[in-house]
Design a protein around this motif. Structure first.
Motif, mmCIF file in Angstrom:
data_model
loop_
_atom_site.group_PDB
_atom_site.id
_atom_site.type_symbol
_atom_site.label_atom_id
_atom_site.label_comp_id
_atom_site.label_asym_id
_atom_site.label_seq_id
_atom_site.Cartn_x
_atom_site.Cartn_y
_atom_site.Cartn_z
ATOM 1 N N TRP A 55 0.747 -1.338 -0.069
ATOM 2 C CA TRP A 55 -0.049 -0.087 -0.094
ATOM 3 C C TRP A 55 1.013 1.195 0.066
ATOM 4 C CZ3 TRP A 55 -4.789 0.618 -1.633
ATOM 5 C CH2 TRP A 55 -5.732 -0.249 -1.418
ATOM 6 N N GLU A 56 1.810 1.255 0.753
ATOM 7 C CA GLU A 56 2.751 2.416 0.991
ATOM 8 C C GLU A 56 3.536 2.761 -0.255
ATOM 9 O OE1 GLU A 56 7.014 0.372 2.298
ATOM 10 O OE2 GLU A 56 5.517 0.801 3.804
ATOM 11 N N PRO A 58 2.223 0.683 -15.816
ATOM 12 C CA PRO A 58 2.210 0.540 -14.272
ATOM 13 C C PRO A 58 2.182 -0.676 -13.459
ATOM 14 C CG PRO A 58 0.211 1.113 -15.080
ATOM 15 C CD PRO A 58 0.884 0.745 -16.238
ATOM 16 N N ALA A 59 2.617 -0.740 -12.299
ATOM 17 C CA ALA A 59 2.417 -1.684 -11.454
ATOM 18 C C ALA A 59 1.401 -1.694 -10.486
ATOM 19 C CB ALA A 59 4.092 -1.971 -10.688
ATOM 20 N N ARG A 60 0.889 -2.572 -9.807
ATOM 21 C CA ARG A 60 -0.299 -2.334 -8.923
ATOM 22 C C ARG A 60 0.005 -3.159 -7.615
ATOM 23 N NH1 ARG A 60 -2.176 -1.842 -14.099
ATOM 24 N NH2 ARG A 60 -3.990 -0.749 -14.438
ATOM 25 N N LEU A 61 -1.004 -2.842 -6.668
ATOM 26 C CA LEU A 61 -0.906 -3.315 -5.374
ATOM 27 C C LEU A 61 -0.674 -4.778 -5.488
ATOM 28 C CD1 LEU A 61 -1.030 -2.851 -2.338
ATOM 29 C CD2 LEU A 61 -3.548 -2.993 -2.580
ATOM 30 N N THR A 95 2.001 2.903 -3.342
ATOM 31 C CA THR A 95 0.796 3.250 -4.326
ATOM 32 C C THR A 95 0.396 4.445 -3.997
ATOM 33 O OG1 THR A 95 -1.027 2.238 -3.205
ATOM 34 C CG2 THR A 95 0.273 0.749 -4.609
ATOM 35 N N ASP A 96 -0.795 5.032 -5.166
ATOM 36 C CA ASP A 96 -1.292 6.316 -4.817
ATOM 37 C C ASP A 96 -2.645 5.790 -4.494
ATOM 38 O OD1 ASP A 96 -2.326 5.352 -7.548
ATOM 39 O OD2 ASP A 96 -1.497 7.004 -8.448
ATOM 40 N N ALA A 97 -3.752 6.765 -4.687
ATOM 41 C CA ALA A 97 -4.971 6.500 -4.481
ATOM 42 C C ALA A 97 -5.500 5.364 -5.326
ATOM 43 C CB ALA A 97 -5.760 7.858 -4.294
ATOM 44 N N GLY A 98 -5.075 5.313 -6.506
ATOM 45 C CA GLY A 98 -5.639 4.344 -7.330
ATOM 46 C C GLY A 98 -5.115 2.796 -7.402
ATOM 47 N N ALA A 99 -4.340 2.726 -6.284
ATOM 48 C CA ALA A 99 -3.395 1.560 -6.104
ATOM 49 C C ALA A 99 -2.589 1.027 -7.004
ATOM 50 C CB ALA A 99 -4.656 0.255 -5.900
ATOM 51 N N ILE A 100 -2.151 2.222 -7.680
ATOM 52 C CA ILE A 100 -0.823 2.317 -8.829
ATOM 53 C C ILE A 100 0.347 2.703 -8.114
ATOM 54 C CG2 ILE A 100 -0.246 3.132 -10.889
ATOM 55 C CD1 ILE A 100 -2.979 2.978 -11.894
ATOM 56 N N VAL A 101 1.382 1.994 -8.393
ATOM 57 C CA VAL A 101 2.688 2.579 -8.006
ATOM 58 C C VAL A 101 2.941 3.783 -8.271
ATOM 59 C CG1 VAL A 101 5.429 2.094 -7.948
ATOM 60 C CG2 VAL A 101 3.708 0.335 -7.650
ATOM 61 N N PHE A 102 3.254 4.734 -7.260
ATOM 62 C CA PHE A 102 3.739 6.077 -7.491
ATOM 63 C C PHE A 102 4.914 6.165 -8.261
ATOM 64 C CE2 PHE A 102 5.560 10.086 -5.543
ATOM 65 C CZ PHE A 102 4.609 11.088 -6.200
ATOM 66 N N TYR A 103 5.099 7.043 -9.310
ATOM 67 C CA TYR A 103 6.299 7.129 -10.047
ATOM 68 C C TYR A 103 7.485 7.193 -9.438
ATOM 69 C CZ TYR A 103 7.055 12.097 -9.730
ATOM 70 O OH TYR A 103 7.384 13.171 -9.285
#
Length: 148
Positions: free
Chosen positions: A12-13, A68-71, A15-23
């Motif tokens: 979780w930490e 993107p990578a996801r949760l 990712t952003d609000a969309g559960a996508i990895v923050f760049y």
């Protein structure tokens, strides 16, 4: 060993609000892989600093994002030494899906310099460290990085 890989799970930490990895977190993943790459060669960064008074610092990055990578994704992050100078090294790194390493998510070139820890002034790497790095450099890169 020329190309080192390290698997990292997306939490979780990361990712952003969309559960996508923050760049920016791709740089953290690459940092973890570089640290594990050094550890795999027997280089403990804190011990190296204690013994030599020097340390690595990132001096330049270039990253390209593909998808993107996801949760909960399991990522495979690679590090490969491409260029080596007396006071810096350049690595090529990739972040891909662990179950399909051909599915690249991001790739980058990272230059790290060797500095005196107390002053942060660039200096030459210790000979033993240079020897260890030389043994792990990719065979196709006989040239050295022209920058210090």
């Amino acid at each position: 060993m020329n190309r080192f890989t390290h698997d990292i799970r997306v939490y979780w930490e990361d990712t952003d609000a969309g559960a996508i990895v923050f760049y920016a977190n791709y740089l953290k993943f690459m940092e973890r892989a570089r640290t594990e790459w050094l550890r795999h060669m027997g280089v403990q960064q804190q011990q190296l600093r204690d013994d030599t008074g020097g340390m690595f610092v990132v001096t330049e990055t270039q990253v390209r994002y593909h998808r993107p990578a996801r949760l909960d994704d399991l990522l495979r992050v690679s590090a490969e030494l491409k260029h080596m100078g007396q006071a810096s090294i350049t690595l090529v790194q990739q972040v891909a899906m662990a179950d399909d390493p051909t599915r690249k998510l991001a790739e980058g070139t990272i230059r790290i310099g060797w500095v005196e820890a107390a002053t942060l002034r660039p200096t030459r790497m210790p000979a033993a460290l240079l020897g260890t790095l030389e043994r792990h450099r990719a065979p196709s890169t006989a040239e050295t990085d022209p920058r210090p």
